[in-house]
Structures are given as C-alpha cells and as structure tokens.
Design an enzyme around this catalytic site. Structure first.
Site: not given
Length: 397
Positions: A36, A200, A351, A374
């Site tokens: 990053r 999920k 992610g 996200g």
C-alpha cells in the site's frame, strides 16, 4: 462523472494535504507488507517533482487508548523514507500547535507524515472541528486512499465538506481505481464473468444482486457457497453456514437460475487446521462430521470452462481457506486461470483475493488489483463513495 486529478491543479509551492492508505501490517515494529505504501508512491513523487509541500495522513489498524503504541506511524515513516530516498518527518500528533508549526516551516520538497488519524476520536465521527483543523493545513487536498473512500471520515470526506472552496482532487491510485472499476461496472466487454468468494453471503447480498443482473455468469465459492448448499437442502456437515441468510440464498438461486454457478465438488476436512486430513467429495455427499474448506478439482475445471471465453472478469473473495496451503489450491487455480486469459480485462477487488493473487505471484498478470476490498464492492454495487463524492468534478469536454 470523472474527477479532477493532481494533474489539473497547480501544486508548485503549495501545501498539499494527501489522504493515503498506509494501513499496512506490522511485525516486530517493522512494515511486513509495503504494497500500500508503494501504491501511493507515484502520487507522492509527482507532487515532489512539482515542488509541493507534501503532508500525508492515514489511519493504521483499529487503535484503542490502551494499545496506541502498536499503531503509531513511525515504522511507516521509516519505510516510506527508504522508498522515496529522502527524509520523511513523522509528527506525534494529527492536529494542533506542533503540527501547525511544522507545516508552517515546510519548504517545497519536504514530506511530513501525521500521526495515525484514528488517534483522534473525531476521525470516524467525521467531526467538523477535526476536519477544519486538517483543512487549515492545506492549499490543496488530494485523496489517494481508495481503500478508505467508502468511509465518511474527517480525513476522507470532512476536509472538503468544511472547506468547499479548497481544491480537492484524486491522486493517481484513486484515478486508476475509478478508471478500471468504472469500466467493469459500466461498460464490461462480454462475456462478463463475476467470481465471488469469502466467508459470508450477508456482506455481499447487495453487490451479488447488482452483479448478477449485469454479468453473464456468477461463480460462487468460499464459505458463502455453503449457505447456498444449505438452501438447496444439501448436507454441509460442520461447515460455516449463515443460517439467517439461507432464505436470501434460496431467493437468489430462484431469481438468477442458470446464471449462478456453485461448486460441484469440495475439499473437506475434520477440523479447521493447516494439517487437517483432507479429501475431495461431491458437494451433495459431504460427511456430517466434515467441513468444506476449498473447492475441488471438478469445480476448478467447471469454472475454467466458463472463464476461458470471458472478456471481462471481476473477482472478489477467495475460494477456500487459502491461508492454509492444503486448502489454497482452488484460490490459486482461479488466479492462474485469470492470468492465462488472453485479451481479457481482469480486475481483482481487493481484500483477501488481492492478497491471494500476490501470494501466488500473479499480481502483474492481472489488469488491475484493487487496494480496497470493501470500497471496491460498494463501488461495484453502485453506491456513492463519500471520499470520491467530495472530489471536484472534471470539466467534461
């Protein structure tokens, strides 16, 4: 609407406040993965080359009053200085007299890194007073932190909200994210295939609906596939299943019949451990005392048949527990399939899937690997990202 970038503003001699995403993993007081930081270098270097005074700000982790020492920005400043080949002055505060004095003393080409923005209670609350103090440091505001752009925080949205007159533009990383994700979202070349994984389904209902409407095929793996198996009445053993989302999964299968593709076989184990005994079974024959931890070889072949003719692919979420080598084959196989697609646009949505692609050594074989998990999902769902919405619109020729 396109956004202005740092190319569109004069930064010569100006104080440029840059929101970067330096939320990096630390180990033993050192940066463990500097991806990053490296991603922000083109923007920082451009500003330095154009004689700006560069003030950087970022959050790091989820600090609490009792563990702040673990989340100070000092290791980040040291690594950034090494990468830039010049000093980086790290401050021990986010705002206040110390910061104001340091910024007032800056010369063009200087670099300051503020302390962790989340040390300020007003950051996550988008407190106007904190935003005003940050905005007072700047002649130009730059957001290059796509990974935080879906948060309406003081450093991502508040600075521009409290000072509408302040030039607010995208850095090069933000520009690249919006360009590639925007192309996939708005104008995908077909066939367009979406791959969704991760634990999920509840986190991804909105984006799954949106993408299923637009894509030609949606491939589902990872823990979220188990909830679909439950909806179909299959035995899932001791696998992770979101019981409260089974009805949602059943509805999705009915609405998008023929478009959603589930695994046909799976790698199961008797426990969640890297050395657990593994075996491959049909998804309709999962033993009651076993858990699904990866997709199987027939699924890899089935997904490969769908992917090979694709011209656009968006991937978010691993196919299994790729952190354990024994259960990483499915995720790495998908990465290798995408790497071999000829002439296709392949976008990895940040992610864990981005981490998996890096671990497989295939990042440079993808068209774009997003820095925001996200944020990329919310963008693909069609939501407005607060950190993008506040940036100045580009003049449309």
């Amino acid at each position: 609407m396109r956004k202005k970038t740092i190319r569109d503003v004069d930064v010569n001699g100006k104080r440029v406040l840059v929101r970067v995403d330096f939320n990096v993993p630390l180990e033993d007081g050192q940066v463990a993965d500097d991806m990053r930081i490296r991603a922000a270098l083109p923007t920082i270097q451009y500003l330095l080359d154009h004689h700006a005074k560069v003030i950087l700000m970022s959050h790091l982790g989820r600090p609490k009053p009792e563990n702040r020492g673990q989340f100070r920005m000092d290791p980040v400043a040291r690594r950034l200085a090494e990468l830039l080949g010049r000093p980086v002055k790290k401050l021990d505060a986010v705002v206040g007299p110390e910061v104001e004095a340091a910024v007032a003393a800056m010369q063009p080409g200087d670099v300051i890194l503020l302390e962790n923005t989340r040390f300020e209670p007003g950051e996550k609350k988008n407190d106007p007073e904190l935003a005003r103090q940050l905005a007072a440091l700047a002649d130009v505001y730059v957001n290059d932190a796509f990974g935080s752009a879906h948060r309406a925080h003081a450093s991502t949205a508040g600075v521009k909200q409290v000072r509408p007159d302040l030039p607010a533009v995208a850095g090069f990383l933000m520009e690249r994210e919006l360009e590639f994700l925007g192309k996939v979202r708005e104008h995908p070349e077909r066939p367009y295939v979406v791959i969704l994984g991760g634990a999920k389904i509840s986190d991804k209902i909105g984006v799954l609906e949106r993408l299923a409407q637009r894509a030609d095929a949606v491939l589902i793996g990872g823990g979220m596939a188990n909830t679909f198996f439950e909806a179909l009445g299959y035995e899932t053993g001791t696998s992770l299943v979101e019981e409260e989302a089974v009805g949602t999964a059943r509805g999705l299968l009915q609405r998008y019949d023929g478009k959603l593709h589930l695994p046909v076989d799976a790698v199961v184990a008797d426990r969640f451990a890297p050395d657990a005994d593994a075996q491959v079974v049909d998804v309709q024959a999962v033993p009651a005392d076993k858990m699904i931890l990866d997709i199987g070889p027939q699924t890899i072949e089935h997904f490969g048949d769908i992917l090979r003719p694709a011209k656009t692919v968006f991937w978010n979420g691993p196919m299994g527990v790729f952190e354990f080598e024994r259960f990483a084959k499915g995720t790495f196989a998908i990465a290798e399939l995408l790497a071999r697609l000829d002439g296709a646009t392949t976008v990895v949505g940040g992610g864990d899937s981005a981490a998996a692609v890096r671990k497989a050594g295939l990042s440079d074989k993808m068209t774009h690997v997003s820095t925001g998990g996200g944020a990329s999902l919310e963008f693909m769902e069609g939501k407005e990202l607060p950190g993008v919405a506040v940036l100045d619109d580009a003049d449309e020729a």
